[in-house]
Design an enzyme around this catalytic site. Structure first.
Site, PDB file in Angstrom:
ATOM      1  N   GLN A   1     -21.178  -6.642  10.629  1.00  0.00           N
ATOM      2  CA  GLN A   1     -19.760  -7.017  10.590  1.00  0.00           C
ATOM      3  C   GLN A   1     -19.140  -6.609   9.252  1.00  0.00           C
ATOM      4  O   GLN A   1     -19.723  -6.851   8.200  1.00  0.00           O
ATOM      5  CB  GLN A   1     -19.599  -8.524  10.799  1.00  0.00           C
ATOM      6  CG  GLN A   1     -19.810  -8.969  12.234  1.00  0.00           C
ATOM      7  CD  GLN A   1     -18.675  -8.559  13.174  1.00  0.00           C
ATOM      8  OE1 GLN A   1     -17.731  -7.864  12.785  1.00  0.00           O
ATOM      9  NE2 GLN A   1     -18.788  -8.959  14.415  1.00  0.00           N
TER      10      GLN A   1
ATOM     11  N   GLU B   1     -31.207  -5.215  21.717  1.00  0.00           N
ATOM     12  CA  GLU B   1     -30.308  -4.266  21.051  1.00  0.00           C
ATOM     13  C   GLU B   1     -30.780  -2.843  21.355  1.00  0.00           C
ATOM     14  O   GLU B   1     -31.988  -2.580  21.412  1.00  0.00           O
ATOM     15  CB  GLU B   1     -30.345  -4.554  19.538  1.00  0.00           C
ATOM     16  CG  GLU B   1     -29.855  -3.457  18.632  1.00  0.00           C
ATOM     17  CD  GLU B   1     -28.382  -3.107  18.791  1.00  0.00           C
ATOM     18  OE1 GLU B   1     -27.548  -4.018  18.903  1.00  0.00           O
ATOM     19  OE2 GLU B   1     -28.072  -1.900  18.812  1.00  0.00           O
TER      20      GLU B   1
ATOM     21  N   ASP C   1     -22.518 -10.239  22.487  1.00  0.00           N
ATOM     22  CA  ASP C   1     -21.598  -9.713  21.466  1.00  0.00           C
ATOM     23  C   ASP C   1     -21.479  -8.195  21.680  1.00  0.00           C
ATOM     24  O   ASP C   1     -21.960  -7.412  20.870  1.00  0.00           O
ATOM     25  CB  ASP C   1     -22.166 -10.043  20.068  1.00  0.00           C
ATOM     26  CG  ASP C   1     -21.239  -9.609  18.945  1.00  0.00           C
ATOM     27  OD1 ASP C   1     -20.124  -9.158  19.219  1.00  0.00           O
ATOM     28  OD2 ASP C   1     -21.663  -9.724  17.770  1.00  0.00           O
TER      29      ASP C   1
ATOM     30  N   CYS D   1     -14.853  -8.171  19.976  1.00  0.00           N
ATOM     31  CA  CYS D   1     -13.836  -7.576  19.109  1.00  0.00           C
ATOM     32  C   CYS D   1     -12.698  -7.001  19.952  1.00  0.00           C
ATOM     33  O   CYS D   1     -11.815  -6.346  19.426  1.00  0.00           O
ATOM     34  CB  CYS D   1     -14.460  -6.489  18.231  1.00  0.00           C
ATOM     35  SG  CYS D   1     -15.288  -5.216  19.188  1.00  0.00           S
TER      36      CYS D   1
ATOM     37  N   CYS E   1       0.839  -1.196   0.000  1.00  0.00           N
ATOM     38  CA  CYS E   1       0.000   0.000   0.000  1.00  0.00           C
ATOM     39  C   CYS E   1       0.878   1.251   0.000  1.00  0.00           C
ATOM     40  O   CYS E   1       1.785   1.370   0.823  1.00  0.00           O
ATOM     41  CB  CYS E   1      -0.880  -0.013   1.241  1.00  0.00           C
ATOM     42  SG  CYS E   1      -1.787   1.523   1.451  1.00  0.00           S
TER      43      CYS E   1
ATOM     44  N   CYS F   1      -0.590   6.276   6.960  1.00  0.00           N
ATOM     45  CA  CYS F   1      -1.933   5.930   7.441  1.00  0.00           C
ATOM     46  C   CYS F   1      -1.835   5.009   8.662  1.00  0.00           C
ATOM     47  O   CYS F   1      -0.994   4.121   8.710  1.00  0.00           O
ATOM     48  CB  CYS F   1      -2.694   5.236   6.312  1.00  0.00           C
ATOM     49  SG  CYS F   1      -4.311   4.620   6.781  1.00  0.00           S
TER      50      CYS F   1
HETATM   51  N1  SAH Z   1     -24.429  -9.197  17.262  1.00  0.00           N
HETATM   52  C1  SAH Z   1     -24.474  -8.186  16.230  1.00  0.00           C
HETATM   53  C2  SAH Z   1     -23.977  -6.823  16.710  1.00  0.00           C
HETATM   54  C3  SAH Z   1     -22.701  -6.794  17.481  1.00  0.00           C
HETATM   55  S1  SAH Z   1     -21.965  -5.215  17.694  1.00  0.00           S
HETATM   56  C4  SAH Z   1     -23.716  -8.639  15.009  1.00  0.00           C
HETATM   57  O1  SAH Z   1     -22.985  -9.617  15.044  1.00  0.00           O
HETATM   58  O2  SAH Z   1     -23.866  -7.994  13.960  1.00  0.00           O
HETATM   59  C5  SAH Z   1     -22.535  -4.683  19.239  1.00  0.00           C
HETATM   60  C6  SAH Z   1     -23.963  -4.213  19.241  1.00  0.00           C
HETATM   61  O3  SAH Z   1     -24.281  -3.804  20.565  1.00  0.00           O
HETATM   62  C7  SAH Z   1     -24.243  -3.014  18.347  1.00  0.00           C
HETATM   63  O4  SAH Z   1     -25.344  -3.309  17.524  1.00  0.00           O
HETATM   64  C8  SAH Z   1     -24.593  -1.892  19.337  1.00  0.00           C
HETATM   65  O5  SAH Z   1     -25.567  -0.998  18.846  1.00  0.00           O
HETATM   66  C9  SAH Z   1     -25.132  -2.687  20.502  1.00  0.00           C
HETATM   67  N2  SAH Z   1     -25.068  -2.043  21.819  1.00  0.00           N
HETATM   68  C10 SAH Z   1     -24.133  -1.190  22.299  1.00  0.00           C
HETATM   69  N3  SAH Z   1     -24.389  -0.881  23.584  1.00  0.00           N
HETATM   70  C11 SAH Z   1     -25.509  -1.555  23.929  1.00  0.00           C
HETATM   71  C12 SAH Z   1     -26.274  -1.646  25.136  1.00  0.00           C
HETATM   72  N4  SAH Z   1     -25.915  -0.982  26.240  1.00  0.00           N
HETATM   73  N5  SAH Z   1     -27.363  -2.416  25.129  1.00  0.00           N
HETATM   74  C13 SAH Z   1     -27.737  -3.120  24.032  1.00  0.00           C
HETATM   75  N6  SAH Z   1     -27.054  -3.065  22.865  1.00  0.00           N
HETATM   76  C14 SAH Z   1     -25.953  -2.302  22.811  1.00  0.00           C
END
Ligand code: SAH
Length: 452
Positions: free
Chosen positions: A282, A332, A380, A407, A71, A77
């Site tokens: 993702q 969520e 997650d 993550c 790159c 960057c």
């Molecule tokens: N499981 C999903 C999203 C994971 S990312 C996937 O694999 O696509 C983490 C998610 O947590 C995001 O959508 C974010 O909006 C949500 N989030 C962040 N803080 C939160 C909270 N306090 N309560 C509920 N959801 C939350």
């Protein structure tokens, strides 16, 4: 040790940020863009109490791990901290980052499965967020931040993104120049165009263009909308997102659909998934499919389980597991993502899934107080991990296992360590590289309830 001193050193370790580490008189010195095994002449640029930073003056003997970065922006960057070393080594480092987090932070000793690498470090991202700014001559630019800084390195053909993103960015910037749409100024919250945010379905090729502005400029954007739909194939949605605040958070709460749909669709684990600009999705679709397959395997579903999917986003994980569960309940906090999740269940004929909008901790506490007893809980969370309320509520519901997708290995290890004091053993950890070239790594963890 003092600033500007020159030393000859050997690099013996690498951090998660891609900085090599050497030791001078017992003190750790971090050298960006180096590799384990490098022999270097370095200059000290900053000395702190317990560590220091240096830069490479000359590579005396290069490490065997080095490759020529593919790159042209690599030096400036801050995105791909591992592009100067082979992917094989990058994976080794990432596996070690995950292992160290669980062993050192979590004081845990689960089984570590071999890391699952990406097929390629090129073009895998389905999303890009380019900050917009002005260069020193006042010209509008966009690109990516230099490492640990808010200085923008102008980049319009990033190797991580689909090629077409470069064309879209060029088109938007030339329109902004022509119409004198002012770039946003972080320092005093003035100017208009803040970010160019693009998404492209990995399988569907549907494109969403989202222009993040400080205040509405719907009329001024009419000509741009026409140019985009005339010149870019695959555009399905053009959205203006309004973010009036002086903040690092990229998106505001208000979206105005300028053209087409307010969502794009893609396929994930065989399900058709719609996503709104504000919904999490993702960024590396094929790797996310591998990640979710591991999560499903760890969940050990037989068709009889009640599954609670906390932090469920657009419902992707729960929906991918619904065929093997009795019921799925997703939680969520972003309302648009919950709307997507409901639609996604419907459009894939999933009838045993429901979704609730709210804070994971608060809803989980309510569910626990109401006597809900899920068999499996999937969590997650975002980078900061789960909060205490969420962890306590999960334990009160006493599922037989918890599948944690994360993550951030450091907060995952911290949360697993807390769970270990509350009756859950961390059985195994599967690192999955969703972010080849960069310093980020994902993992899936299986925790089982201690019996007796
Ligand atoms: N499981 C999903 C999203 C994971 S990312 C996937 O694999 O696509 C983490 C998610 O947590 C995001 O959508 C974010 O909006 C949500 N989030 C962040 N803080 C939160 C909270 N306090 N309560 C509920 N959801 C939350």
């Amino acid at each position: 040790m003092q600033k500007n001193e020159i030393y000859t050193v050997s690099i013996d370790d690498l951090t998660a940020e891609g900085s090599g580490v050497c030791h001078i008189d017992g003190m750790a010195v971090f050298i960006p863009e180096s590799a384990v095994g490098d022999k270097l002449r370095i200059k000290i640029v900053k000395v702190l109490k317990n560590y220091a930073f240096g830069i490479i003056e000359e590579i005396l003997i290069p490490s065997d791990d080095r490759i020529v970065p593919d790159c042209i922006y690599h030096k400036q960057c801050g995105g791909c901290v591992f592009r100067h070393i082979s992917y094989e080594k990058e994976l080794e480092i990432k596996a070690k980052i995950v292992r160290d987090a669980f062993e050192r932070i979590g004081k845990l000793s689960p089984a570590f499965l071999p890391i699952i690498g990406c097929e390629s470090r090129i073009g895998y991202r389905n999303k890009a967020q380019y900050p917009v700014s002005a260069d020193k001559n006042g010209n509008i630019i966009c690109g990516f931040y230099a490492q640990r800084s808010h200085r923008i390195v102008p980049v319009n053909n990033c190797l991580l993104q689909p090629d077409i993103f470069g064309r879209i960015v060029e088109l938007i910037l030339s329109y902004a120049k022509e119409k004198k749409i002012a770039p946003y100024k972080e320092e005093n919250n003035t100017g208009i165009l803040r970010h160019i945010y693009l998404r492209k379905g990995h399988y569907s090729d549907e494109i969403m263009v989202c222009l993040v502005v400080r205040k509405s400029i719907e009329r001024e954007l009419k000509g741009l909308v026409k140019r985009l739909i005339d010149e870019i194939p695959g555009i399905k949605s053009i959205v203006m997102n309004i973010n009036p605040y002086k903040t690092n958070v990229i998106l505001g709460n208000k979206n105005v659909t300028l053209w087409g749909s307010d969502i794009i669709k893609d396929t994930m684990c065989g399900n058709e998934i719609e996503i709104s600009p504000l919904s999490f999705y993702q960024v590396n679709t094929p790797q996310a499919e591998r990640l979710y397959a591991v999560a499903k395997d760890f969940a050990g579903l037989t068709g009889k389980e009640r599954l609670l999917d906390l932090y469920c986003g657009a419902g992707t994980i729960g929906i991918s597991m619904a065929d093997k569960a009795k019921t799925v309940l997703g939680v969520e906090v972003i309302p648009e993502a919950v709307e997507n999740a409901k639609e996604n269940a419907k459009r894939n004929g999933v009838e045993n899934a429901e979704f609730i909008c709210g804070d994971a901790g608060e809803i989980a506490k309510k569910l626990a107080d109401d006597g809900m007893l899920p068999d499996v809980v999937v969590v997650d969370p975002p980078r900061k991990g789960c909060d205490g309320q969420t962890i306590s509520a999960i334990c009160k519901m006493s599922p037989k296992c918890i599948v944690m997708v994360s993550c951030n290995p450091a907060t995952a290890a911290r949360d697993c360590s807390i769970l270990s004091t509350m009756g859950y053993a961390t059985e195994k950890v599967q690192p999955v590289d969703l972010f080849g070239g960069t310093g980020h790594v994902e993992c899936v963890v299986l925790l089982s309830r201690n019996e007796g």
